[in-house]
Design an enzyme around this catalytic site. Structure first.
Site: not given
Ligand SMILES: *Cc1c(COP(=O)(O)O)cnc(C)c1O
Length: 455
Positions: A285, A323, A327, A366, A395
């Site tokens: 996580p 972000r 996104y 900019c 992030y």
């Molecule tokens: C980015 C990533 C995570 C973490 O993702 P979350 O959305 O922050 O929980 C876990 N494993 C892998 C392989 C990832 O690329």
């Protein structure tokens, strides 16, 4: 199981973190600054563990370093029992500084270089998450050169749709990650004779954020069938680990993500007989632990009207928090000090109170894409006001950049009423520290440029 929440709350109209006024932090270290709550980080880690304990499962929880890589944060999570999920040599460096037991680290990434793999072998990383046949062969030859036996898991691509943003979908067949289920079976056949790598696990990560537990259940169910098939291909092979990745939702808006108990049930139920027989579950996580543990504080530099639109121009934008630009991610934004009538009842795009003003919250860069929030209804704000951008712990700083020669923000960790600077604000000198001319000896045109033609 209580819902994930955090330690940022208004007291007498002023936003606080574990009792500390955010305006005091901004006054002390300036803006932009990321502020993290220690209590929230640790509570999220413990709630995840508790949700799986209710399923009689004790997973190795490897915090995703890329979501919030500050070494001081990693140290505290490690002290509370977290392992780490790393994706590069740079993250390996951070993991070592954090003092984690390398055996509790997993290393993923589609493009691991020879230097990175060798460094991870020497460090004793617990598990390499392998993304391709070519990487497996390379790991095998580097491991035998280092006289090590690497442990590895194959990243598979269970081809489920997590229904998240296209850029963050990672478990569909057509993404660059992992190998598909048919190839996986052949892969294990080919891996059988290799001595320097013990291929003992499977890994998957279906995307992030995934707000629905169902895709996890589907992915794990498919993976269990694959395990059965591979074990029947090879008498004697027993899977030791299954890493289901991360992607658990964070509450970017109040109540947005499912309860952790639902994720835990979806993952643990199809695995019940395997975990009872000793399979170790691994989780990675990131945002679920870190997102709501951090806010970004920015200051309003100017407000201006342009046609119908009201712009709130802040001292940081996509340089500090990418972000929204990358996104179209939603982050709740609200002034850190408000009149009592403007204390927000929850966090979400639909917060409506009398007297709110429609505006775009933008940065100083900019680029038209340089915004923190578009078409937001905010209490009236003025030059000098402090704004808090919520759920920015994951992030946020890790994607911050120096575009427009913006020094990186400071980071502060609050714990039990005490605030600690864990990364100082970059200076202008930091920006240019590596810009020094040094002629490369031994590198030059094969036909020397005649003296008369030099610029
Ligand atoms: C980015 C990533 C995570 C973490 O993702 P979350 O959305 O922050 O929980 C876990 N494993 C892998 C392989 C990832 O690329």
């Amino acid at each position: 199981m209580p819902r994930a929440m955090d330690a940022f709350e208004y007291r007498d109209g002023a936003l606080t973190c574990e009792g500390v006024l955010l305006s005091d932090i901004a006054d002390a270290v300036g803006t932009p600054v990321y502020v993290y709550s220690h209590r929230t980080l640790i509570e999220h880690l413990e709630r995840l563990r508790a949700a799986f304990a209710l399923q009689a499962t004790d997973p190795l929880i490897c915090f995703s370093v890329k979501s919030l890589p500050n070494v001081e944060i990693l140290k505290r999570l490690v002290a509370h029992g977290a392992g780490l999920d790393i994706v590069s040599g740079g993250e390996l460096h951070r993991a070592r500084l954090a003092g984690v037991d390398p055996a509790r680290c997993v290393y993923a990434g589609v493009g691991k270089t020879d230097d990175e793999i060798s460094a991870a072998l020497r460090a004793g990383i617990g598990l390499f998450n392998i993304e391709s046949e070519a990487e497996f062969e390379n790991l095998a030859s580097l491991a035998s050169r280092e006289r090590k036996i690497a442990r590895a898991a194959l990243r598979i691509n269970p081809d489920v749709d997590p229904r998240t943003h296209r850029y963050t979908t990672t478990g569909k067949r057509e993404t660059k990650f992992g190998v598909d289920l048919d190839r996986a079976r052949a892969f294990f056949r080919a891996a059988d004779g290799v001595e320097s790598v013990r291929l003992t696990g499977l890994h998957l990560h279906i995307g992030s954020p995934v707000y629905d537990p169902a895709p996890y259940r589907e992915a794990v169910t498919r993976t269990v069938s694959l395990m059965d098939a591979i074990e029947s291909d090879h008498r004697g092979r027993i899977f030791e680990t299954l890493d289901v990745g991360g992607g658990f939702g964070a509450d970017y808006e109040t109540g947005q993500s499912p309860a952790l108990a639902e994720y835990a049930e979806a993952i643990a139920a199809p695995l019940r007989s395997r975990t009872a027989a000793g399979l170790r579950l691994i989780l990675e996580p990131g945002r679920m632990i870190a997102a709501n543990a951090g806010v970004l504080l920015v200051r309003v530099v100017y407000t201006k009207q342009s046609g119908e639109r009201q712009f709130v121009i802040c001292d940081a934008g996509m340089n500090a928090l990418l972000r929204p630009a990358l996104y179209s991610a939603f982050h709740f934004i609200w002034p850190a000090e408000v009149a009592p009538a403007f204390v927000p009842p929850r966090r979400g795009r639909d917060v409506d109170l009398p007297g709110l003003v429609l505006c775009d919250v933008v940065g100083p860069l900019c680029e038209s894409g340089d915004f923190l929030g578009e078409a937001r209804r905010l209490p009236p704000v003025a030059r000098g006001d402090l704004l808090a951008v919520h759920a920015a712990g994951a992030y946020g700083m890790s994607m911050a950049n120096r575009y427009n020669s913006s020094p990186l923000p400071a980071e502060v960790l609050v714990r039990d009423g005490e605030a600690t600077l864990i990364r100082s604000r970059e200076s202008f000198a930091d920006l240019t520290a590596h810009e020094r001319a040094a002629v490369l000896d031994g590198v030059g045109a094969r036909d020397p440029v005649p003296a008369g033609e030099r610029s």
